[in-house]
Write a protein that holds these residues in place. Structure first.
Motif, PDB file in Angstrom:
ATOM      1  N   PHE A  37       1.469  68.277  62.910  1.00 14.87           N
ATOM      2  CA  PHE A  37       1.657  67.812  64.280  1.00 14.87           C
ATOM      3  C   PHE A  37       2.641  68.704  65.017  1.00 14.87           C
ATOM      4  N   SER A  38       2.612  68.588  66.306  1.00 15.57           N
ATOM      5  CA  SER A  38       3.435  69.411  67.165  1.00 15.57           C
ATOM      6  C   SER A  38       4.719  68.658  67.490  1.00 15.57           C
ATOM      7  N   THR A  39       5.829  69.343  67.345  1.00 14.19           N
ATOM      8  CA  THR A  39       7.119  68.770  67.713  1.00 14.19           C
ATOM      9  C   THR A  39       7.534  69.370  69.056  1.00 14.19           C
ATOM     10  N   GLN A  40       8.756  69.215  69.411  1.00 12.32           N
ATOM     11  CA  GLN A  40       9.231  69.715  70.702  1.00 12.32           C
ATOM     12  C   GLN A  40       9.145  71.236  70.760  1.00 12.32           C
ATOM     13  N   ASP A  41       9.019  71.760  71.940  1.00 12.97           N
ATOM     14  CA  ASP A  41       9.001  73.205  72.208  1.00 12.97           C
ATOM     15  C   ASP A  41       7.844  73.921  71.512  1.00 12.97           C
ATOM     16  N   ASN A  42       6.685  73.257  71.380  1.00 13.65           N
ATOM     17  CA  ASN A  42       5.476  73.855  70.810  1.00 13.65           C
ATOM     18  C   ASN A  42       5.668  74.384  69.384  1.00 13.65           C
ATOM     19  N   GLU A  43       6.491  73.747  68.593  1.00 10.89           N
ATOM     20  CA  GLU A  43       6.671  74.150  67.204  1.00 10.89           C
ATOM     21  C   GLU A  43       5.863  73.218  66.317  1.00 10.89           C
ATOM     22  N   LEU A  44       5.284  73.765  65.263  1.00 10.15           N
ATOM     23  CA  LEU A  44       4.465  72.978  64.358  1.00 10.15           C
ATOM     24  C   LEU A  44       5.256  72.534  63.145  1.00 10.15           C
ATOM     25  N   GLU A  45       4.903  71.376  62.651  1.00 17.09           N
ATOM     26  CA  GLU A  45       5.465  70.888  61.401  1.00 17.09           C
ATOM     27  C   GLU A  45       4.296  70.594  60.480  1.00 17.09           C
ATOM     28  N   ILE A  46       4.343  71.116  59.252  1.00 18.68           N
ATOM     29  CA  ILE A  46       3.287  70.923  58.270  1.00 18.68           C
ATOM     30  C   ILE A  46       3.871  70.194  57.076  1.00 18.68           C
ATOM     31  N   ASN A  62      12.087  76.812  60.940  1.00 24.93           N
ATOM     32  CA  ASN A  62      12.227  77.936  60.022  1.00 24.93           C
ATOM     33  C   ASN A  62      12.708  77.494  58.635  1.00 24.93           C
ATOM     34  N   ILE A  63      12.421  76.242  58.271  1.00 24.61           N
ATOM     35  CA  ILE A  63      12.848  75.717  56.977  1.00 24.61           C
ATOM     36  C   ILE A  63      11.625  75.296  56.164  1.00 24.61           C
ATOM     37  N   ILE A  64      11.558  75.784  54.930  1.00 21.16           N
ATOM     38  CA  ILE A  64      10.503  75.407  53.991  1.00 21.16           C
ATOM     39  C   ILE A  64      11.152  74.580  52.887  1.00 21.16           C
ATOM     40  N   GLU A  65      10.660  73.348  52.707  1.00 18.57           N
ATOM     41  CA  GLU A  65      11.176  72.466  51.660  1.00 18.57           C
ATOM     42  C   GLU A  65      10.145  72.379  50.543  1.00 18.57           C
ATOM     43  N   LEU A  66      10.505  72.831  49.345  1.00 21.30           N
ATOM     44  CA  LEU A  66       9.650  72.785  48.170  1.00 21.30           C
ATOM     45  C   LEU A  66      10.307  71.878  47.131  1.00 21.30           C
ATOM     46  N   ASN A  67       9.714  70.735  46.868  1.00 21.18           N
ATOM     47  CA  ASN A  67      10.231  69.771  45.898  1.00 21.18           C
ATOM     48  C   ASN A  67      11.747  69.637  45.982  1.00 21.18           C
ATOM     49  N   SER A  68      12.512  70.368  45.172  1.00 22.46           N
ATOM     50  CA  SER A  68      13.967  70.220  45.193  1.00 22.46           C
ATOM     51  C   SER A  68      14.665  71.445  45.767  1.00 22.46           C
ATOM     52  N   ARG A  69      13.936  72.349  46.382  1.00 20.74           N
ATOM     53  CA  ARG A  69      14.508  73.566  46.948  1.00 20.74           C
ATOM     54  C   ARG A  69      14.260  73.621  48.454  1.00 20.74           C
ATOM     55  N   ILE A  70      15.186  74.236  49.165  1.00 19.78           N
ATOM     56  CA  ILE A  70      15.043  74.443  50.602  1.00 19.78           C
ATOM     57  C   ILE A  70      15.248  75.925  50.872  1.00 19.78           C
TER      58      ILE A  70
END
Length: 97
Positions: free
Chosen positions: A7-16, A26-34
């Protein structure tokens, strides 16, 4: 991996959000790592293309069936190779999910 939300969040940025990871800004969260990543302009996801069973395999299978009455050993080998090729394609497609 199943895509749960896109979905789209503020300022036309996507969240997956998927089963195994989440990408937001600019943050990728993988199980227990960021992981923080810089200079990302856009994010896109494409599903890998599945392989299809070609007509040649079916023709080989039919030729193998026809050869069973004349040359049983050769017919069995041709049918076996065709069946093995079909099995490999099906298993490869299952791994793609």
């Amino acid at each position: 991996m199943e895509l749960k939300q896109l979905f789209s969040t503020q300022d036309n940025e996507l969240e997956i959000i998927t089963d195994s990871f989440k990408i937001n800004k600019n943050i990728i969260e993988l199980n227990s790592r960021i992981i923080q990543v810089c200079n990302i302009e856009s994010i896109s996801m494409v599903e890998p293309k599945k392989k299809g069973i070609t007509i040649g395999v079916f023709i080989g299978f039919i030729i193998g069936l026809a050869l069973l009455s004349y040359q049983p050993l050769v017919g069995t080998i041709v049918i076996g190779l065709s069946a093995f090729y079909i099995y490999c394609i099906v298993q490869g497609n299952k791994k793609l999910m």
